[in-house]
Design a protein around this motif. Structure first.
Motif, PDB file in Angstrom:
ATOM      1  N   GLY A  50       0.720  -1.101  -0.024  1.00 32.76           N
ATOM      2  CA  GLY A  50      -0.052   0.102  -0.107  1.00 32.76           C
ATOM      3  C   GLY A  50       0.989   1.273  -0.132  1.00 32.76           C
ATOM      4  O   GLY A  50       1.789   1.433   0.585  1.00 32.76           O
ATOM      5  N   THR A  51       0.444   2.385  -0.919  1.00 30.09           N
ATOM      6  CA  THR A  51       1.028   3.651  -0.807  1.00 30.09           C
ATOM      7  C   THR A  51       0.047   4.866  -1.012  1.00 30.09           C
ATOM      8  O   THR A  51      -1.024   4.485  -1.304  1.00 30.09           O
ATOM      9  CB  THR A  51       2.046   3.669  -2.175  1.00 30.09           C
ATOM     10  OG1 THR A  51       1.136   3.483  -3.379  1.00 30.09           O
ATOM     11  CG2 THR A  51       3.224   2.576  -2.247  1.00 30.09           C
ATOM     12  N   LEU A  52       0.540   5.730  -0.582  1.00 31.68           N
ATOM     13  CA  LEU A  52      -0.299   7.039  -0.453  1.00 31.68           C
ATOM     14  C   LEU A  52       0.523   8.110  -0.772  1.00 31.68           C
ATOM     15  O   LEU A  52       1.854   8.404  -0.378  1.00 31.68           O
ATOM     16  CB  LEU A  52      -0.722   7.144   1.022  1.00 31.68           C
ATOM     17  CG  LEU A  52      -1.753   8.167   1.153  1.00 31.68           C
ATOM     18  CD1 LEU A  52      -3.191   7.981   0.448  1.00 31.68           C
ATOM     19  CD2 LEU A  52      -2.150   8.241   2.770  1.00 31.68           C
ATOM     20  N   TYR A  53       0.056   9.085  -1.346  1.00 32.50           N
ATOM     21  CA  TYR A  53       0.882  10.333  -1.807  1.00 32.50           C
ATOM     22  C   TYR A  53      -0.089  11.599  -1.420  1.00 32.50           C
ATOM     23  O   TYR A  53      -1.275  11.696  -1.619  1.00 32.50           O
ATOM     24  CB  TYR A  53       1.172  10.228  -3.429  1.00 32.50           C
ATOM     25  CG  TYR A  53       1.792   9.348  -3.867  1.00 32.50           C
ATOM     26  CD1 TYR A  53       1.566   7.829  -4.131  1.00 32.50           C
ATOM     27  CD2 TYR A  53       3.479   9.117  -3.719  1.00 32.50           C
ATOM     28  CE1 TYR A  53       2.320   6.693  -4.674  1.00 32.50           C
ATOM     29  CE2 TYR A  53       4.239   8.134  -4.048  1.00 32.50           C
ATOM     30  CZ  TYR A  53       3.561   7.124  -4.549  1.00 32.50           C
ATOM     31  OH  TYR A  53       4.495   6.040  -4.677  1.00 32.50           O
ATOM     32  N   GLU A  54       0.563  12.641  -1.154  1.00 31.63           N
ATOM     33  CA  GLU A  54       0.072  13.883  -1.304  1.00 31.63           C
ATOM     34  C   GLU A  54      -0.176  14.211  -2.698  1.00 31.63           C
ATOM     35  O   GLU A  54       0.203  14.008  -3.646  1.00 31.63           O
ATOM     36  CB  GLU A  54       1.178  14.930  -0.656  1.00 31.63           C
ATOM     37  CG  GLU A  54       0.461  16.101   0.017  1.00 31.63           C
ATOM     38  CD  GLU A  54       0.574  17.245  -1.106  1.00 31.63           C
ATOM     39  OE1 GLU A  54      -0.176  17.944  -1.247  1.00 31.63           O
ATOM     40  OE2 GLU A  54       1.477  17.467  -2.097  1.00 31.63           O
ATOM     41  N   ASP A  55      -1.299  14.992  -3.044  1.00 29.00           N
ATOM     42  CA  ASP A  55      -1.808  15.475  -4.464  1.00 29.00           C
ATOM     43  C   ASP A  55      -0.805  15.903  -5.093  1.00 29.00           C
ATOM     44  O   ASP A  55      -0.851  15.533  -6.266  1.00 29.00           O
ATOM     45  CB  ASP A  55      -3.004  16.387  -4.067  1.00 29.00           C
ATOM     46  CG  ASP A  55      -4.344  15.438  -3.560  1.00 29.00           C
ATOM     47  OD1 ASP A  55      -5.171  16.194  -3.261  1.00 29.00           O
ATOM     48  OD2 ASP A  55      -4.298  14.226  -3.655  1.00 29.00           O
ATOM     49  N   SER A  56      -0.303  16.931  -4.697  1.00 21.97           N
ATOM     50  CA  SER A  56       0.849  17.866  -5.485  1.00 21.97           C
ATOM     51  C   SER A  56       1.948  16.842  -6.141  1.00 21.97           C
ATOM     52  O   SER A  56       2.762  17.350  -6.855  1.00 21.97           O
ATOM     53  CB  SER A  56       1.669  18.874  -4.840  1.00 21.97           C
ATOM     54  OG  SER A  56       2.385  18.638  -3.601  1.00 21.97           O
TER      55      SER A  56
END
Length: 121
Positions: free
Chosen positions: A53-59
């Motif tokens: 699982g990965t997650l990123y800030e929108d920018s």
């Protein structure tokens, strides 16, 4: 007390790429944060313990990629198509177990000392 170690920062120009590495003594849930003077430390990207699982800030979506090599206890942040807004001190953070989404600085127990990334136009 775990001490994380970041490497790979430095100077880049707009459109360039840099790859940050976070080294730990064991395997954790890991995230990258960044901070500029006068602002709070902000979440950039995170990866689960197993790397599934990965997650990123929108920018940074579509430009940054977080990955890991658990055999070496390393977590990477590949940063492509850098822009001047990416200039900051980048910190690696870790904890045992899962974190909420989006993660905050309070969710992590261990931190690196930070590494400077400067992007010039």
């Amino acid at each position: 007390q775990e001490q994380l170690a970041e490497s790979g920062g430095g100077l880049a120009q707009v459109g360039d790429s840099l790859k940050l590495t976070c080294a730990a003594s064991e395997t954790y849930t890991v995230a990258w944060f960044r901070q500029v003077p006068g602002k709070e430390r902000e979440f950039v990207a995170g990866i689960s313990f197993a790397g599934t699982g990965t997650l990123y800030e929108d920018s940074v979506k579509g430009r940054f990629t977080i990955s890991r090599d658990n055999a070496k206890n390393l977590v990477y942040l590949q940063m492509d198509n850098l822009n001047t807004d990416d200039t900051a001190v980048y910190y690696c953070a870790a904890r045992r177990g899962t974190v909420r989404e989006p993660p905050t600085t309070e969710d992590f127990d261990f931190w690196g000392r930070g590494i400077q990334v400067t992007v010039s136009s």
